[in-house]
Motif scaffolding. Structure first.
Motif, PDB file in Angstrom:
ATOM      1  N   LYS A 121     109.715 -61.074 106.258  1.00 33.04           N
ATOM      2  CA  LYS A 121     109.615 -60.927 104.801  1.00 33.04           C
ATOM      3  C   LYS A 121     110.426 -59.738 104.303  1.00 33.04           C
ATOM      4  O   LYS A 121     111.071 -59.814 103.254  1.00 33.04           O
ATOM      5  N   LEU A 122     110.422 -58.648 105.047  1.00 31.45           N
ATOM      6  CA  LEU A 122     111.171 -57.460 104.655  1.00 31.45           C
ATOM      7  C   LEU A 122     112.671 -57.729 104.616  1.00 31.45           C
ATOM      8  O   LEU A 122     113.354 -57.392 103.636  1.00 31.45           O
ATOM      9  N   LEU A 123     113.195 -58.349 105.672  1.00 32.01           N
ATOM     10  CA  LEU A 123     114.628 -58.642 105.726  1.00 32.01           C
ATOM     11  C   LEU A 123     115.034 -59.675 104.688  1.00 32.01           C
ATOM     12  O   LEU A 123     116.108 -59.577 104.079  1.00 32.01           O
ATOM     13  N   THR A 124     114.171 -60.676 104.452  1.00 30.37           N
ATOM     14  CA  THR A 124     114.473 -61.689 103.434  1.00 30.37           C
ATOM     15  C   THR A 124     114.491 -61.063 102.047  1.00 30.37           C
ATOM     16  O   THR A 124     115.383 -61.360 101.230  1.00 30.37           O
ATOM     17  N   ALA A 125     113.532 -60.210 101.761  1.00 30.71           N
ATOM     18  CA  ALA A 125     113.497 -59.543 100.450  1.00 30.71           C
ATOM     19  C   ALA A 125     114.719 -58.652 100.271  1.00 30.71           C
ATOM     20  O   ALA A 125     115.325 -58.626  99.177  1.00 30.71           O
ATOM     21  N   ALA A 126     115.123 -57.921 101.309  1.00 31.71           N
ATOM     22  CA  ALA A 126     116.304 -57.058 101.219  1.00 31.71           C
ATOM     23  C   ALA A 126     117.559 -57.895 100.973  1.00 31.71           C
ATOM     24  O   ALA A 126     118.424 -57.521 100.163  1.00 31.71           O
ATOM     25  N   LYS A 127     117.653 -59.034 101.661  1.00 26.19           N
ATOM     26  CA  LYS A 127     118.816 -59.911 101.485  1.00 26.19           C
ATOM     27  C   LYS A 127     118.888 -60.415 100.044  1.00 26.19           C
ATOM     28  O   LYS A 127     119.945 -60.343  99.397  1.00 26.19           O
TER      29      LYS A 127
ATOM     30  N   ASN B 141     117.433 -59.206  97.371  1.00 23.75           N
ATOM     31  CA  ASN B 141     117.655 -58.105  96.426  1.00 23.75           C
ATOM     32  C   ASN B 141     119.135 -57.724  96.364  1.00 23.75           C
ATOM     33  O   ASN B 141     119.676 -57.453  95.282  1.00 23.75           O
ATOM     34  N   ALA B 142     119.795 -57.703  97.533  1.00 27.59           N
ATOM     35  CA  ALA B 142     121.229 -57.388  97.557  1.00 27.59           C
ATOM     36  C   ALA B 142     122.017 -58.450  96.804  1.00 27.59           C
ATOM     37  O   ALA B 142     122.935 -58.127  96.024  1.00 27.59           O
ATOM     38  N   VAL B 143     121.663 -59.723  97.032  1.00 28.41           N
ATOM     39  CA  VAL B 143     122.368 -60.801  96.339  1.00 28.41           C
ATOM     40  C   VAL B 143     122.084 -60.749  94.842  1.00 28.41           C
ATOM     41  O   VAL B 143     122.996 -60.939  94.014  1.00 28.41           O
TER      42      VAL B 143
ATOM     43  N   ALA C  90     124.011 -59.554  89.304  1.00 29.57           N
ATOM     44  CA  ALA C  90     123.974 -58.729  88.093  1.00 29.57           C
ATOM     45  C   ALA C  90     125.305 -57.994  87.900  1.00 29.57           C
ATOM     46  O   ALA C  90     125.799 -57.867  86.769  1.00 29.57           O
ATOM     47  N   SER C  91     125.900 -57.518  89.006  1.00 27.85           N
ATOM     48  CA  SER C  91     127.204 -56.844  88.917  1.00 27.85           C
ATOM     49  C   SER C  91     128.295 -57.822  88.487  1.00 27.85           C
ATOM     50  O   SER C  91     129.202 -57.466  87.727  1.00 27.85           O
ATOM     51  N   GLU C  92     128.223 -59.057  88.990  1.00 30.99           N
ATOM     52  CA  GLU C  92     129.202 -60.074  88.585  1.00 30.99           C
ATOM     53  C   GLU C  92     129.080 -60.386  87.099  1.00 30.99           C
ATOM     54  O   GLU C  92     130.090 -60.515  86.400  1.00 30.99           O
ATOM     55  N   GLN C  93     127.835 -60.502  86.621  1.00 28.54           N
ATOM     56  CA  GLN C  93     127.638 -60.830  85.206  1.00 28.54           C
ATOM     57  C   GLN C  93     128.079 -59.686  84.294  1.00 28.54           C
ATOM     58  O   GLN C  93     128.536 -59.922  83.180  1.00 28.54           O
ATOM     59  N   ALA C  94     127.954 -58.457  84.803  1.00 23.52           N
ATOM     60  CA  ALA C  94     128.389 -57.301  84.015  1.00 23.52           C
ATOM     61  C   ALA C  94     129.901 -57.116  84.092  1.00 23.52           C
ATOM     62  O   ALA C  94     130.469 -56.364  83.319  1.00 23.52           O
ATOM     63  N   GLY C  95     130.545 -57.780  85.033  1.00 22.41           N
ATOM     64  CA  GLY C  95     131.991 -57.666  85.179  1.00 22.41           C
ATOM     65  C   GLY C  95     132.413 -56.509  86.054  1.00 22.41           C
ATOM     66  O   GLY C  95     133.589 -56.152  86.079  1.00 22.41           O
TER      67      GLY C  95
END
Length: 147
Positions: free
Chosen positions: A73-79, A81-83, A88-93
């Protein structure tokens, strides 16, 4: 034709079975007579040790299972969250289009790489292990199954 007489060099049985051994029977009788009249006997001690070991193995199995669940669960949540942050960075440009997919792919490939290293070290770790354990419990020897 002459019949062969039994050889005088014939060997007696070495009594490999423990219950057929006179030494073992004497040991059991001695233990029985030394335990007579006592509440906590050798047999009760042996049973207590067996149950304690069974409990300890069950507790260790539970701890391993809980650890696997927790870290999965920890590794899945980290993955994710990174994605999510990359989306969000892609949408902000701020990053290029497709960076979230690339992040997801790199993380997944790193998980596969760790799994492949484990299989390279021990090839029996490639599957679930259930068929190997079933074979072991049926008396079939498979190298490196239960060391």
């Amino acid at each position: 034709m002459a019949r062969h007489a039994p050889s005088k060099l014939a060997l007696n049985s070495h009594q490999y079975e423990a219950v057929e051994s006179e030494v073992f029977r004497g040991h059991v009788a001695q233990r029985f007579f030394s335990d007579r009249g006592r509440f906590w006997t050798t047999a009760k001690t042996r049973e207590a040790v067996k149950w304690s070991l069974a409990w300890a193995i069950g507790a260790a199995t539970a701890v391993v299972g809980l650890s696997i669940t927790f870290f999965t669960k920890l590794l899945t949540a980290a993955k994710f969250n990174a994605v999510k942050n990359m989306i969000a960075s892609e949408q902000a440009g701020d990053t290029f289009y497709g960076a979230a997919f690339l992040t997801y792919a790199v993380i997944q490939v790193s998980f596969v790489f760790v799994a492949a290293c484990c299989v390279y070290i021990e090839p029996l770790s490639a599957g679930s292990g259930i068929p190997e354990i079933k074979c072991f419990l049926n008396g079939i020897y498979i190298p490196r199954v239960v060391r």
